[in-house]
Structure formats: C-alpha cells, structure tokens
Scaffold this active site. Structure first.
Site, PDB file in Angstrom:
ATOM      1  N   ASP A 132     -12.275  -9.328   3.840  1.00 54.15           N
ATOM      2  CA  ASP A 132     -13.529  -9.326   3.067  1.00 54.15           C
ATOM      3  C   ASP A 132     -14.117 -10.735   3.045  1.00 54.15           C
ATOM      4  OD1 ASP A 132     -13.341  -6.613   2.353  1.00 54.15           O
ATOM      5  OD2 ASP A 132     -13.998  -7.003   0.298  1.00 54.15           O
ATOM      6  N   LYS A 163       3.262 -15.425   2.103  1.00 58.93           N
ATOM      7  CA  LYS A 163       3.730 -16.238   0.963  1.00 58.93           C
ATOM      8  C   LYS A 163       5.248 -16.292   1.010  1.00 58.93           C
ATOM      9  CE  LYS A 163       1.898 -17.396  -2.557  1.00 58.93           C
ATOM     10  NZ  LYS A 163       1.554 -18.796  -3.002  1.00 58.93           N
ATOM     11  N   ASP A 167      -6.421  -7.168   3.676  1.00 57.61           N
ATOM     12  CA  ASP A 167      -7.545  -6.555   2.963  1.00 57.61           C
ATOM     13  C   ASP A 167      -8.434  -7.645   2.372  1.00 57.61           C
ATOM     14  OD1 ASP A 167      -9.030  -4.433   1.753  1.00 57.61           O
ATOM     15  OD2 ASP A 167      -8.017  -4.869  -0.139  1.00 57.61           O
ATOM     16  N   TYR A 222       0.825  -1.212   0.000  1.00 53.97           N
ATOM     17  CA  TYR A 222       0.000   0.000   0.000  1.00 53.97           C
ATOM     18  C   TYR A 222       0.859   1.262   0.000  1.00 53.97           C
ATOM     19  CZ  TYR A 222      -4.657  -2.000   0.639  1.00 53.97           C
ATOM     20  OH  TYR A 222      -5.846  -2.639   0.450  1.00 53.97           O
ATOM     21  N   ASP A 277      -2.528 -18.317   0.465  1.00 55.65           N
ATOM     22  CA  ASP A 277      -3.532 -18.908  -0.430  1.00 55.65           C
ATOM     23  C   ASP A 277      -4.234 -20.069   0.262  1.00 55.65           C
ATOM     24  OD1 ASP A 277      -1.097 -20.272  -0.514  1.00 55.65           O
ATOM     25  OD2 ASP A 277      -1.247 -20.809  -2.639  1.00 55.65           O
TER      26      ASP A 277
HETATM   27  C1  IPM Z   1     -10.527  -1.409   3.389  1.00 50.73           C
HETATM   28  C2  IPM Z   1     -10.739  -0.752   2.051  1.00 50.73           C
HETATM   29  C3  IPM Z   1      -9.574   0.180   1.764  1.00 50.73           C
HETATM   30  C4  IPM Z   1      -8.315  -0.664   1.680  1.00 50.73           C
HETATM   31  C5  IPM Z   1      -9.734   1.062   0.519  1.00 50.73           C
HETATM   32  C6  IPM Z   1     -10.986   1.881   0.562  1.00 50.73           C
HETATM   33  C7  IPM Z   1      -8.537   1.944   0.304  1.00 50.73           C
HETATM   34  O1  IPM Z   1     -10.912  -1.702   1.056  1.00 50.73           O
HETATM   35  O2  IPM Z   1     -10.431  -0.689   4.395  1.00 50.73           O
HETATM   36  O3  IPM Z   1     -10.475  -2.639   3.443  1.00 50.73           O
HETATM   37  O4  IPM Z   1      -7.994  -1.236   0.628  1.00 50.73           O
HETATM   38  O5  IPM Z   1      -7.637  -0.757   2.696  1.00 50.73           O
HETATM   39 MN    MN Z   2     -10.961  -3.769   1.778  1.00 51.33          MN
END
Ligand code: IPM
Ligand code: MN
Length: 370
Positions: A254, A193, A250, A142, A226
């Site tokens: 999710d 990884k 990240d 990032y 993975d």
């Molecule tokens: C998160 C989001 C952010 C990230 C974006 C909005 C920059 O997806 O907080 O998970 O990738 O960290």
């Molecule tokens: Mn995210």
C-alpha cells in the site's frame, strides 16, 4: 489461434465498473487477435453472500482452478460489515488464494512519468521508480492456527492470531524473488523483524541460504521491516525487489502504491507453483485497491490498476508479453495526454470517469497495435 480461458470475478463496490473496462480490452483482442479469450464470470465477496450465503461457492472455486487465469475486481463494503467473520466478503478472496496455493504475489510499483507530480513524495524521489514488492500470500498471520477469539472467565475477550512459516514456504518465495531480480536490476531486499519474531529469524536464515545456493550473483540484503517502511519514503529508488511475509507485504505494498500517485494505479499477480508436467501456474490477477464503497456505482473509479492486472495476466500466464507491453504503453500515453480520473487529478488536466479512461486506453492500444 490460441484460446485462453478466463474466469472473471468482479465482486463488489467498484469491482464491476473497473472490470467492465477489462472486458472492453478482451473484446478488442477477440476482434483483432493475436489470441482468443473465452470468459465466464461468477460472484465473489458480498455479491456471493447475498445470492449463496457464502463469499465464494465450491462451483466458483472449481472454475477458478480450471481457468488459465482468474481476473478479480474487489470485495467488501459496509453492507456486509455485520456478517459472521467466517463468511465475510474478504474470506472469499482468502479462500481463492489459499486453495489455489497462490503463494507468490507480485505487486509492481511503477511511477508513470506523467504522474510524477501526483505523488505525495517529491518528483526527484519517485521519477522513474520501478520496484517490485513480492508478498508471500498463503502463509503467515493471515492463515496460521490458532486464530480465534474466546471469552475468558472474567468476561474479557482473548484474541489470537498465529504467525507461522515453514522452511519450504520461505524457500519457494525466496526463489521467486531471485528469479524476478535476475531479469531486473539484480537486487533483493528481504524485509522481516528477526529482532523480535522467530518467523523473522527463519526468513533471514532461509533467504540467506537460498541466496548462497541459488543466486549468489544477485545482491541480497536483509532489512528490518520497519526500516524498510521508512527507507521506502526516504529513498525508494534504492530498492529493486523487496520480498516479505504476507502481513508486511500487505502494508509495504500500500505504501509503495501511494508513492506512484494513487492506490488506483497498482496491479498485482498472484501465482502458484508451475505444474510439474505442463509448466503452467495457477494465477489470479487483481488490483491492489479495494472496493471503494464511497465512490462505487458512480463511474468515477480509476480502471488502470485492473487494466494493468489484465496486462500482467497476458505477461505471466498467457505468453502475450508484447501485448502486455502495449497495454502499459497505452496507459502511459493516455496519462501523457492529460487524462485523469479523480484519484490522480492534477491542475490543468482533463478529469474523466471510468468508461472514458477505459475507452481512451483502448483507442491508444488500437493505435499502437497499428
Ligand atoms: C490486499 C487486501 C486484502 C489483504 C484484503 C481485502 C483481505 O488488502 O489484497 O492487499 O489484506 O490481503
Ligand atoms: Mn492490502
């Protein structure tokens, strides 16, 4: 009565709508105690670009640095798809994380009993699920330099991102992982990884060393990222704390969020190091979901992730653990009563909007608080 100073950054899309439901709970506590909140708010993301030409101003950054906690909604949307890369809405959030040095991002994925059927996974896999994805938040790909796109002589473009970590960065997040595990089920998986990436080798070496010297009583297992993604959907309850770099975190968070029924359910806390003198940490709390432009402004968004993030602020920044627990209980009970926003709607449940969900949680909180 203690007074806590909060900075509200509702941002774009559904951010302001879900944040309004947190304001409702703040008003509740201001009336009832046991603490007082003083809030100020500012623009972030597209809203700040429209007004100031940047996704977060220096003044807002200064306020964030002073606040006991920052409450953040969401940023971005199609309206700002064409703004310059450096001032895109997401850059505001990234600046907050980086400049406040909020390196530890706690993303708990908890399956509320009432939502066990809302998950895309089978009930027996996720019933009672309670895992913590701990994401390193201020390093890795990032922020690593060089990060650029250049046009070559032959007219092709060449883009570079840099994955970069130092021992210190891995050490401090590893310690947070073991500290969390100590008060949970005493297990840490480190996902990386190391079979492909030098940073993965560093992560494995440093976390193993921290385990040995800092927390030998905690079970520790390195897992290829993975494989971790696969194991999360195969048998998620084998995990307790999963610590990983910024990008894997990240993605895995999710995935973990969706297992609990909806991205609209997952809160998060981003914490800095404790201050040497006061012991206080800089902190920002935000839902894991984004700005959801498709449903913004319609009163349909699920406010639970943002309310849960406020609960995490009470727990991790403001010493109000009991109230944090009451909020979690109120959320669970309201779901148990059958109230559902669209994202978690199931047969025979009552579909409600953002405000009605927020009001129901406040009512339940008032009942529980007695
Ligand atoms: C998160 C989001 C952010 C990230 C974006 C909005 C920059 O997806 O907080 O998970 O990738 O960290
Ligand atoms: Mn995210």
């Amino acid at each position: 009565m203690a007074t806590h100073n909060l900075l509200m950054l509702p941002g774009d899309g559904i951010g302001p709508e879900v944040m309004a439901e947190v304001e409702r709970l703040i008003a509740f506590f201001n009336k009832r105690g046991p603490a007082k909140f003083e809030t100020s708010s500012d623009l972030v993301g597209g809203a700040a670009i429209d007004k100031h030409g940047v996704p977060v101003t220096d003044e807002a950054m200064a306020k964030a640095g002073q606040a006991d906690a920052v409450l953040f909604g969401s940023v971005g949307g199609p309206k700002w798809d064409k703004v310059a890369y450096d001032i895109r809405p997401e850059a505001g959030l990234l600046r907050l994380r980086k400049d406040l040095d909020l390196f530890a991002n706690l993303r708990p994925a908890i399956c509320y009993p009432a939502l066990a059927e809302a998950s895309s996974l089978k009930r027996e896999l996720i019933e009672g699920l309670d895992i913590m994805i701990l994401r390193e938040l201020t390093g890795g790909v990032y922020f690593g330099e060089p990060k650029e796109m250049v046009t070559l002589e032959n007219g092709q473009q060449r883009a570079v991102d840099t994955q970069l970590y130092t021992t210190h960065e891995v050490e401090r997040i590893a310690k947070v992982a073991f500290d969390l595990a100590r008060v949970r089920r005493k297990k840490v998986h480190m996902a990386a990884k190391w079979n492909v990436m030098r940073t993965g080798v560093l992560w494995q070496q440093v976390t193993a060393a921290v385990h040995k010297s800092y927390a030998p009583e905690i079970a520790y297992e390195p897992i290829l990222a993975d494989n971790c993604a696969m194991q999360l959907v195969k048998n998620p309850k084998q995990f307790d704390v999963v610590v990983c770099d910024n990008l894997f975190g990240d993605i895995l968070s999710d995935e973990a969020a969706m297992m609990t029924g909806s991205l609209g359910m997952l809160p998060s806390a981003s914490l800095g190091a404790p201050d040497a003198k006061t012991g206080k940490r800089k902190a920002l709390y935000e839902p894991v979901h984004g700005s959801a432009p498709d449903i913004a402004g319609q009163g349909l968004a699920n406010p639970i992730a943002t309310i849960g993030s406020f609960g995490m602020a009470l727990r991790y920044s403001l010493g109000m653990v009991k109230e944090a627990e009451l909020i979690d209980k109120a959320i669970a009970n309201v779901l148990g009563q059958g109230l559902r926003t669209g994202d978690i709607m199931q047969p025979n449940m009552r579909k409600v909007g953002t405000t009605e969900m927020g009001r129901a949680i406040e009512t339940e909180l008032a009942r529980l608080a007695g």
